[in-house]
Structures are given as structure tokens and as C-alpha cells.
Write an enzyme that holds these catalytic residues in place. Structure first.
Site, PDB file in Angstrom:
ATOM      1  NE  ARG A 173      -1.361  -1.584   3.876  1.00 55.26           N
ATOM      2  CZ  ARG A 173      -0.568  -2.554   4.353  1.00 55.26           C
ATOM      3  NH1 ARG A 173       0.657  -2.280   4.742  1.00 55.26           N
ATOM      4  NH2 ARG A 173      -0.983  -3.788   4.421  1.00 55.26           N
ATOM      5  N   GLY A 174       0.262   2.380  -0.231  1.00 55.02           N
ATOM      6  CA  GLY A 174       0.947   3.659  -0.092  1.00 55.02           C
ATOM      7  C   GLY A 174       2.166   3.814  -0.985  1.00 55.02           C
TER       8      GLY A 174
ATOM      9  CE1 TYR B 117       8.029   6.648  10.740  1.00 55.38           C
ATOM     10  CE2 TYR B 117       8.538   8.992  10.658  1.00 55.38           C
ATOM     11  CZ  TYR B 117       8.271   7.802  10.016  1.00 55.38           C
ATOM     12  OH  TYR B 117       8.258   7.760   8.643  1.00 55.38           O
TER      13      TYR B 117
ATOM     14  CE  LYS C 145      11.067   5.970   8.843  1.00 57.33           C
ATOM     15  NZ  LYS C 145      11.175   4.865   7.867  1.00 57.33           N
TER      16      LYS C 145
END
Length: 262
Positions: free
Chosen positions: A11-12, A153, A157
Site C-alpha cells: 500500500r501507499g 519514529y 529514522k
């Protein structure tokens, strides 16, 4: 013809990357698919081909070494594995006030493990077959400029960008290149749902991105395809912003006064 692996490709942005790479060869997608959520055209079993030409699904977590190894073997059976894209991510956050250290570390590790497992599998596959290869990790502008409320998050990253550089240095002598794309805001079904629920977000996106808009998944896919290609043969250890200039943009303290006096 070559093959590729794309994690989080159901997806995406990941789906668009997979479709773009399918123009070059077979693409094995690793993802946890829920047909009831509309993630796939219908139920699939491991290795079953999707209706899209040269796309194969392996259902499971990209952080699971056995799942990743199965993806590598499936790709290799279709053609020499040339590129691996670590796109899978977990969008779940906590803060230092509302959660304990264990929960925060769990969320950081959950995201970091997806990239570490992919890099480990890809590097060892390329070396075992005695051939060069390329890895692209999908990062975020938040690795350098975090958004408030997304601590795990942003931390994960930042670690993934460090991982990218370390893999590039350690395995460049093996002919293995590792790069990352650091994304700004990209239009997806998920972001569109947020946009519809928050009417003022369009103006915010225009202000954050010097190009005046969010990016498209196709623009990300083009950058990833370039980094995997022979045209990027001397590009290694790079974190490429694909963010419309968002990471270069800073708040202008005089902007409000200029607008007021205009």
C-alpha cells in the site's frame, strides 16, 4: 532480467515503488496484508502472483529473518536479485511523559528492526552470490528535524540513516551500495484521510514545502529507482531528501511582519 524486494509494498508509497520497479523486473513484496482493509485486490498466499505484471507477495513481517530470507529466495528464483528497498514502517508513537522507557524502546526497535533485517538479508544474499547490489532505506525528514509528538519514529529514522552510512562503508568493497531517501510529506490514502479530517492542513503543507505542495508517491518511486540503477553506480552512503525542499526550509521570523505590512 533482475529482481527486487520491496518491504511494506502492499500500500501507499511502497506499492508505488513496487509498481515502478516492476517495469525493470520481478518485484517481491513483503507485507502484512489484510484484504478487509483493501490492502490487496484479494486474498493471497505466499508466492502467489498479483494481477500486476511481475509482482509477487510474501505475507509476513519484514522484521522476521525467515520471511526476509524467503523473499530473497523467491526474488532470486525469478532473476538475479539486484535491489532491496526497506520501506516498511510502523506509525505508532509515545512520549517521555505518557510512556515508560521500555515502551519507547519497543517502538524504536520495531521500526529499526525492519531496516536491519532487510539490510542483513540483502548484504548476505549479494555476498553469497558474489555479485554487487543496491539497498535503499526509506527515511524521513524527521530524522533531522523531528515533528513534535513523534519521538520514537524520529529516533528510529535517525538510526536508519546511520545504518545506511555504516552499510555503505562496510560493504562498499563488496560492490554493495546503500543509500536512503528522506521523505517529506507524501500524498497517500492515509494522508488524504488526515487531510479531509483537518481542513487547515493544505495551508500548512504549502508553508512547510517550498514547492508549495506535498510530494507524490510516483516522485518517491522515481528517486528510489534511480538509486537502485546503474546510473547511480557511484552514489553510496547518501541520504537523499525527497521533500520538495522541506528540510532546507526554516521559519522566517520576519514573514509575519512583512505580511502584516503588505
Amino acid at each position: 532480467m533482475h529482481s527486487f524486494v520491496v518491504t511494506g509494498g502492499a500500500r501507499g508509497v511502497g506499492r508505488t515503488i513496487a509498481e515502478r520497479l516492476a517495469m525493470e523486473g520481478t518485484v517481491v513484496i513483503v507485507d502484512i496484508v489484510d484484504p478487509e482493509q483493501g490492502d490487496a485486490p484479494g486474498p493471497h498466499e505466499d508466492g502467489r502472483r498479483w494481477p500486476y505484471h511481475r509482482m509477487v507477495l510474501i505475507s509476513g513481517s519484514a522484521a522476521d529473518p525467515e520471511v526476509a530470507q524467503r523473499a530473497a529466495m523467491t526474488a532470486e528464483a525469478a532473476g538475479p536479485l539486484a535491489g532491496w528497498v526497506n520501506n516498511a514502517a510502523i506509525f505508532d508513537d509515545a512520549d517521555l511523559i505518557g510512556a515508560g522507557p521500555g515502551r519507547i524502546l519497543e517502538l524504536i526497535t520495531a521500526n529499526l528492526a525492519l531496516a536491519v533485517t532487510g539490510c542483513h538479508t540483502a548484504v548476505n544474499h549479494f555476498r553469497r552470490h558474489g555479485r554487487p547490489g543496491a539497498i535503499v532505506n526509506v527515511s524521513s525528514h524527521q530524522a533531522q528535524r523531528p515533528v513534535r509528538g513523534a519521538l520514537p519514529y524520529a529516533t528510529a529514522k535517525a538510526a536508519i540513516e546511520g545504518l545506511t552510512r555504516a552499510v555503505a562503508v562496510d560493504h562498499g568493497p563488496d560492490g554493495i551500495r546503500a543509500n536512503a531517501v528522506a521523505l517529506g510529506s507524501i500524498t497517500t490514502a492515509r494522508s488524504e484521510a488526515y487531510r479531509l479530517a483537518h481542513p487547515g492542513v493544505d495551508a500548512q503543507m504549502a508553508a512547510l514545502h517550498p514547492l508549495g505542495r506535498p510530494g507524490t508517491a510516483a516522485e518517491v518511486a522515481g528517486a528510489v529507482a534511480f538509486l537502485l540503477s546503474e546510473a547511480a553506480g557511484f552514489v553510496n552512503g547518501v541520504i537523499l531528501p525527497v521533500d520538495g525542499g522541506r528540510s532546507a526550509n526554516g521559519p522566517d521570523p520576519e514573514a509575519r511582519s512583512r505580511i502584516a505590512s503588505a
